[in-house]
Scaffold this active site. Sequence first.
Site, PDB file in Angstrom:
ATOM      1  N   CYS A 158      89.813 -41.530 -52.922  1.00 40.89           N
ATOM      2  CA  CYS A 158      89.440 -40.192 -52.462  1.00 40.89           C
ATOM      3  C   CYS A 158      89.768 -40.060 -50.986  1.00 40.89           C
ATOM      4  CB  CYS A 158      87.971 -39.946 -52.745  1.00 40.89           C
ATOM      5  SG  CYS A 158      87.742 -39.727 -54.502  1.00 40.89           S
ATOM      6  N   ASP A 192      82.895 -35.171 -53.034  1.00 39.54           N
ATOM      7  CA  ASP A 192      81.602 -34.850 -53.640  1.00 39.54           C
ATOM      8  C   ASP A 192      80.635 -34.682 -52.455  1.00 39.54           C
ATOM      9  OD1 ASP A 192      79.047 -35.143 -54.757  1.00 39.54           O
ATOM     10  OD2 ASP A 192      79.663 -36.699 -56.177  1.00 39.54           O
ATOM     11  N   ASN A 213      81.067 -41.000 -46.697  1.00 36.04           N
ATOM     12  CA  ASN A 213      82.397 -40.957 -46.078  1.00 36.04           C
ATOM     13  C   ASN A 213      82.315 -40.675 -44.574  1.00 36.04           C
ATOM     14  OD1 ASN A 213      83.428 -39.438 -49.126  1.00 36.04           O
ATOM     15  ND2 ASN A 213      83.914 -41.520 -48.511  1.00 36.04           N
ATOM     16  N   HIS A 220      83.644 -30.206 -52.913  1.00 34.72           N
ATOM     17  CA  HIS A 220      82.947 -29.584 -54.047  1.00 34.72           C
ATOM     18  C   HIS A 220      81.505 -30.068 -54.214  1.00 34.72           C
ATOM     19  CE1 HIS A 220      85.429 -33.038 -55.479  1.00 34.72           C
ATOM     20  NE2 HIS A 220      84.264 -33.419 -56.003  1.00 34.72           N
ATOM     21  N   ILE A 221      80.756 -29.235 -54.955  1.00 34.55           N
ATOM     22  CA  ILE A 221      79.418 -29.605 -55.424  1.00 34.55           C
ATOM     23  C   ILE A 221      79.465 -29.485 -56.943  1.00 34.55           C
ATOM     24  CG2 ILE A 221      76.977 -28.914 -55.497  1.00 34.55           C
ATOM     25  CD1 ILE A 221      77.102 -27.867 -52.766  1.00 34.55           C
ATOM     26  N   TYR A 222      79.041 -30.521 -57.664  1.00 36.20           N
ATOM     27  CA  TYR A 222      78.992 -30.433 -59.127  1.00 36.20           C
ATOM     28  C   TYR A 222      77.868 -29.480 -59.535  1.00 36.20           C
ATOM     29  CZ  TYR A 222      82.251 -34.341 -59.415  1.00 36.20           C
ATOM     30  OH  TYR A 222      83.365 -35.128 -59.308  1.00 36.20           O
ATOM     31  N   SER A 282      78.379 -38.053 -61.080  1.00 37.36           N
ATOM     32  CA  SER A 282      79.305 -37.814 -62.195  1.00 37.36           C
ATOM     33  C   SER A 282      80.349 -38.906 -62.276  1.00 37.36           C
ATOM     34  CB  SER A 282      80.032 -36.482 -61.985  1.00 37.36           C
ATOM     35  OG  SER A 282      79.100 -35.447 -61.975  1.00 37.36           O
TER      36      SER A 282
HETATM   37  N1  LIG Z   1      81.352 -38.326 -58.579  1.00 38.52           N
HETATM   38  C1  LIG Z   1      81.577 -39.271 -57.650  1.00 38.52           C
HETATM   39  N2  LIG Z   1      81.102 -39.071 -56.399  1.00 38.52           N
HETATM   40  C2  LIG Z   1      81.304 -39.998 -55.440  1.00 38.52           C
HETATM   41  O1  LIG Z   1      80.835 -39.769 -54.302  1.00 38.52           O
HETATM   42  C3  LIG Z   1      82.031 -41.185 -55.769  1.00 38.52           C
HETATM   43  C4  LIG Z   1      82.506 -41.371 -57.079  1.00 38.52           C
HETATM   44  N3  LIG Z   1      82.262 -40.398 -58.003  1.00 38.52           N
HETATM   45  N4  LIG Z   1      83.160 -42.502 -57.463  1.00 38.52           N
HETATM   46  C5  LIG Z   1      83.568 -43.480 -56.484  1.00 38.52           C
HETATM   47  C6  LIG Z   1      82.710 -43.531 -55.302  1.00 38.52           C
HETATM   48  C7  LIG Z   1      81.375 -44.173 -55.467  1.00 38.52           C
HETATM   49  N5  LIG Z   1      80.572 -43.473 -54.452  1.00 38.52           N
HETATM   50  C8  LIG Z   1      79.197 -43.299 -54.547  1.00 38.52           C
HETATM   51  C9  LIG Z   1      78.522 -43.718 -55.674  1.00 38.52           C
HETATM   52  C10 LIG Z   1      77.160 -43.553 -55.773  1.00 38.52           C
HETATM   53  C11 LIG Z   1      76.459 -42.967 -54.733  1.00 38.52           C
HETATM   54  C12 LIG Z   1      74.972 -42.826 -54.866  1.00 38.52           C
HETATM   55  O2  LIG Z   1      74.427 -42.910 -55.938  1.00 38.52           O
HETATM   56  N6  LIG Z   1      74.265 -42.633 -53.781  1.00 38.52           N
HETATM   57  C13 LIG Z   1      72.842 -42.436 -53.759  1.00 38.52           C
HETATM   58  C14 LIG Z   1      72.072 -43.729 -53.690  1.00 38.52           C
HETATM   59  C15 LIG Z   1      72.789 -44.839 -52.987  1.00 38.52           C
HETATM   60  C16 LIG Z   1      72.036 -46.175 -52.961  1.00 38.52           C
HETATM   61  O3  LIG Z   1      70.881 -46.253 -53.398  1.00 38.52           O
HETATM   62  O4  LIG Z   1      72.628 -47.142 -52.447  1.00 38.52           O
HETATM   63  C17 LIG Z   1      72.472 -41.541 -52.581  1.00 38.52           C
HETATM   64  O5  LIG Z   1      71.393 -40.948 -52.660  1.00 38.52           O
HETATM   65  O6  LIG Z   1      73.251 -41.455 -51.612  1.00 38.52           O
HETATM   66  C18 LIG Z   1      77.139 -42.554 -53.591  1.00 38.52           C
HETATM   67  C19 LIG Z   1      78.504 -42.725 -53.516  1.00 38.52           C
HETATM   68  C20 LIG Z   1      81.372 -42.494 -53.790  1.00 38.52           C
HETATM   69  N7  LIG Z   1      82.316 -42.193 -54.821  1.00 38.52           N
HETATM   70  O1  LIG Z   2      84.694 -41.984 -51.203  1.00 39.00           O
HETATM   71  C1  LIG Z   2      84.582 -41.145 -52.124  1.00 39.00           C
HETATM   72  C2  LIG Z   2      84.949 -41.439 -53.431  1.00 39.00           C
HETATM   73  C3  LIG Z   2      84.807 -40.485 -54.388  1.00 39.00           C
HETATM   74  N1  LIG Z   2      84.321 -39.268 -54.083  1.00 39.00           N
HETATM   75  C4  LIG Z   2      84.166 -38.277 -55.169  1.00 39.00           C
HETATM   76  C5  LIG Z   2      85.040 -37.069 -55.145  1.00 39.00           C
HETATM   77  C6  LIG Z   2      85.074 -36.663 -56.624  1.00 39.00           C
HETATM   78  O2  LIG Z   2      83.877 -35.952 -56.938  1.00 39.00           O
HETATM   79  C7  LIG Z   2      85.046 -38.005 -57.338  1.00 39.00           C
HETATM   80  C8  LIG Z   2      86.430 -38.504 -57.697  1.00 39.00           C
HETATM   81  O3  LIG Z   2      86.965 -37.730 -58.705  1.00 39.00           O
HETATM   82  P1  LIG Z   2      88.507 -37.333 -58.798  1.00 39.00           P
HETATM   83  O4  LIG Z   2      88.601 -36.657 -60.144  1.00 39.00           O
HETATM   84  O5  LIG Z   2      89.295 -38.601 -58.743  1.00 39.00           O
HETATM   85  O6  LIG Z   2      88.819 -36.402 -57.660  1.00 39.00           O
HETATM   86  O7  LIG Z   2      84.463 -38.903 -56.411  1.00 39.00           O
HETATM   87  C9  LIG Z   2      83.922 -38.976 -52.802  1.00 39.00           C
HETATM   88  O8  LIG Z   2      83.428 -37.873 -52.496  1.00 39.00           O
HETATM   89  N2  LIG Z   2      84.077 -39.925 -51.861  1.00 39.00           N
END
Ligand SMILES: Nc1nc(=O)c2c([nH]1)NC[C@@H]1CN(c3ccc(C(=O)N[C@@H](CCC(=O)O)C(=O)O)cc3)CN21
Ligand SMILES: O=c1ccn([C@H]2C[C@H](O)[C@@H](COP(=O)(O)O)O2)c(=O)[nH]1
Length: 283
Positions: free
Chosen positions: A160, A183, A191, A221-223, A282
């Site tokens: 991303c 996201d 990020n 985006h926001i889901y 998601s």
């Molecule tokens: N839909 C989606 N959004 C993302 O931001 C995302 C992906 N997919 N796939 C790849 C990576 C994984 N990332 C993630 C995955 C999970 C959280 C999350 O659940 N965060 C929670 C709790 C974190 C924790 O307890 O360590 C939060 O409240 O920030 C955040 C970023 C960012 N990326």
């Molecule tokens: O560092 C990250 C990694 C992932 N995301 C989010 C952005 C999208 O919601 C999904 C990835 O879906 P794609 O269909 O590949 O675009 O993960 C993020 O915000 N930051």
Amino acid sequence: MRQYLDLCQRLINEGIWVENERTGKRCLTVINADLTYDVAAGEFPLVTTRKSFYKSAIAEMLGYLRGYDNAAQFRQLGTKTWDANANDNASWLANPYRKGTDDCGFIYGKVGRNFPKPDGGSIDLLRKIVDDLTQGIDDRGEIYTFYHPGAFHMGCLRPCMYSHHFSLLGDTLYLNSTQRSCDVPLGLTFNMVQVYFLLAIIAQITGKKPGKAYHKIVNAHIYEDQLELMRDVQLTREPLPLPTFKVNPDIKTLEDLETWVTTDDFEIEGYQYHDPIQYPFSV
Ligand SMILES: Nc1nc(=O)c2c([nH]1)NC[C@@H]1CN(c3ccc(C(=O)N[C@@H](CCC(=O)O)C(=O)O)cc3)CN21
Ligand SMILES: O=c1ccn([C@H]2C[C@H](O)[C@@H](COP(=O)(O)O)O2)c(=O)[nH]1
């Protein structure tokens, strides 16, 4: 973090609904956002209108600097963020390149530290950048990129935030990071921390002063299942003063980052935040 809240509000005011095939959800979407972090001034971009798990974000970036390709390696560093993409994503589970539980395949740092050359072999992009910057060289192409369309079928997710371009003006180091898909409620809170952290740590190990980091987002985006929490809870809260970020001064080289460094080498002071909000994730 005014810039972050402004982007959230803009999504609600101007966002357009877009169907996303991969997740089967609709996303409220805007195109293009530019965020700036003044690393020289120590403006650490941490969300205060909910509790942020910033150590997870740093662990992820540390994994990208080490070239990790396995969710267990990321867990060991202190983040579970790759678990779902490695193990719960139906199309990746059916992919013949998947090497078993926790394998993420050819993603992020695995690509950037082993970037395949069309004529054979590979390049370690990060090693080259760190060596150049340490010698005061900026060849106008100091780019740590994870973007390799020819390898997308070999990884669980396309990157991303896919490009980090470093620049030197005298002794000051700048960073331009580009993100194709964002996201905003979940990913962006990580990020922003990662872009700030990356400039701070690369400046430290190359002996440069950090300047500003510029973060370009294309599709923000926001889901659909996150909207209510953002609009009716998070955006009604007042932001609190920003904390400061401290890096262990003993980190001096890329090898240090690759070997002994953990998230305990990065601390924040004075973090005030509102109650946690659990946003749906998601896959
Ligand atoms: N839909 C989606 N959004 C993302 O931001 C995302 C992906 N997919 N796939 C790849 C990576 C994984 N990332 C993630 C995955 C999970 C959280 C999350 O659940 N965060 C929670 C709790 C974190 C924790 O307890 O360590 C939060 O409240 O920030 C955040 C970023 C960012 N990326
Ligand atoms: O560092 C990250 C990694 C992932 N995301 C989010 C952005 C999208 O919601 C999904 C990835 O879906 P794609 O269909 O590949 O675009 O993960 C993020 O915000 N930051």
